[in-house]
Design a protein around this motif. Structure first.
Motif: not given
Length: 202
Positions: A71-93
């Motif tokens: 989890r990381a906390v970033i500046s976003w929209d009107k204030g801050t948000a926490a974001v978490t990358v949950t997966a990096v998946e190969a898509g459907d070619k």
């Protein structure tokens, strides 16, 4: 439904691939790819900082290296948000080629799945989601610029009730590379992170 645009920029070719279409479909992504935590020095700026702990509103330092699921906390929209990358998946070619035709051949789609958490309690209803891209193993660009949706990789932005601390929603960013290119994970490089992105690896 989002407007989708794809531009391929091969390093040794002058041709530019451009296409506009409507994203969306029923195709499911393939199994997650295995990304490597070892990247070149140019792929991930050196930093010993760690992701902000749960419940903290202090922003994560630029250049922080994280693992998928952190989890990381970033500046976003009107204030801050926490974001978490949950997966990096190969898509459907096949789905990509069906949607874009022959101009999508030679490209591999990727789905970057993540969650957004309201950590400051501000009214973030209907805000546009943060944007994530692929971090390449060689530290260079992907060679492809793509926006929109494909198959199960969709993003409708923050819901109307995203107004209280602790609220969460899930989203997905579509990205792509030239076939055979090696990825390291995902990165966030907006605003103060433009020179030193946050990078998530397996």
């Amino acid at each position: 439904m989002k407007s989708t645009r794809i531009v391929a920029m091969p390093v040794l070719a002058a041709a530019v691939l451009a296409l506009s279409a409507c994203g969306g479909g029923d195709e499911e992504p393939s199994s997650p790819v295995t990304t490597t935590a070892a990247t070149s020095s140019s792929a991930a700026p050196s930093s010993s900082a760690q992701a902000a702990p749960a419940g903290a509103a202090e922003k994560t330092a630029p250049g922080t290296k994280l693992k998928v699921g952190d989890r990381a906390v970033i500046s976003w929209d009107k204030g801050t948000a926490a974001v978490t990358v949950t997966a990096v998946e190969a898509g459907d070619k096949a789905a990509m080629e069906q949607q874009y035709g022959d101009r999508a051949k030679g490209l591999t789609p990727y789905y970057i799945r993540y969650t957004v958490e309201n950590v400051d309690g501000a009214d973030h209803a209907f805000a546009s989601s943060p944007h994530f891209g692929l971090a390449m193993a060689d530290g260079g660009p992907t060679g492809v610029v793509i926006t929109g949706e494909l198959g199960s990789c969709t993003d409708d932005g923050a819901p109307k009730d995203f107004t209280t601390a602790g609220a969460r929603y899930e989203a997905c960013d579509l990205s792509a590379t030239q076939d055979g290119a090696q990825i390291a994970g995902a990165e966030f490089d907006d605003d103060e992170y433009s020179d030193a992105p946050l990078i998530w690896t397996k």
